[in-house]
Design an enzyme around this catalytic site. Sequence first.
Site, mmCIF file in Angstrom:
data_model
loop_
_atom_site.group_PDB
_atom_site.id
_atom_site.type_symbol
_atom_site.label_atom_id
_atom_site.label_comp_id
_atom_site.label_asym_id
_atom_site.label_seq_id
_atom_site.Cartn_x
_atom_site.Cartn_y
_atom_site.Cartn_z
ATOM 1 N N CYS A 116 -4.322 -0.564 -2.429
ATOM 2 C CA CYS A 116 -4.812 0.796 -2.642
ATOM 3 C C CYS A 116 -4.473 1.217 -4.065
ATOM 4 O O CYS A 116 -3.590 0.642 -4.704
ATOM 5 C CB CYS A 116 -4.228 1.779 -1.632
ATOM 6 N N CYS B 287 3.127 0.353 -8.600
ATOM 7 C CA CYS B 287 3.830 -0.935 -8.594
ATOM 8 C C CYS B 287 4.375 -1.209 -9.987
ATOM 9 O O CYS B 287 3.641 -1.145 -10.975
ATOM 10 C CB CYS B 287 2.873 -2.049 -8.160
ATOM 11 N N CYS C 144 0.855 -1.177 0.000
ATOM 12 C CA CYS C 144 0.000 0.000 0.000
ATOM 13 C C CYS C 144 0.895 1.232 0.000
ATOM 14 O O CYS C 144 2.108 1.120 -0.165
ATOM 15 C CB CYS C 144 -1.007 -0.005 1.147
#
Length: 140
Positions: free
Chosen positions: A83, A90, A11
């Site tokens: 999230c 990412c 997250c």
Amino acid sequence: MPDPLKILFVCTGNSARSQMAEGFARHFGQGRVEAYSAGMAPSTLHPHAVRVMQEKGLNISGQQSKAFDWDLARRMDVVVTVCGHANESCPILPPDVMRLHWPLEDPAAAAGSEETILATFRTVRDHVEMLVRGLVRDLA
């Protein structure tokens, strides 16, 4: 005995959602799962996350916020972003790493009375518990 399933929960701050997921994965995985968590912009472990996990009998107080590590992520079987920011930030992972996205509310952004904030943390915790339980059941 097969190698444990390696799961990384990511997250933004690695302060609540991913920390709770890591704690639940360790608990439900019972040695069949290696659980990790990280943040794209790590902060500190949120005390309300610790408190609501203790209500479930799980102690995550020894966990620390950690920065996302590309090398660690590449060695995972599963990377779960929890999230939108983490999902967008990412990097592309190797094709043999399963990637999942759980768009969970950020309990650290909750406002209001202490009881209202804790209620938000509990709601998110219970959602995380359900998702992690299913993931471990289906994959480990």
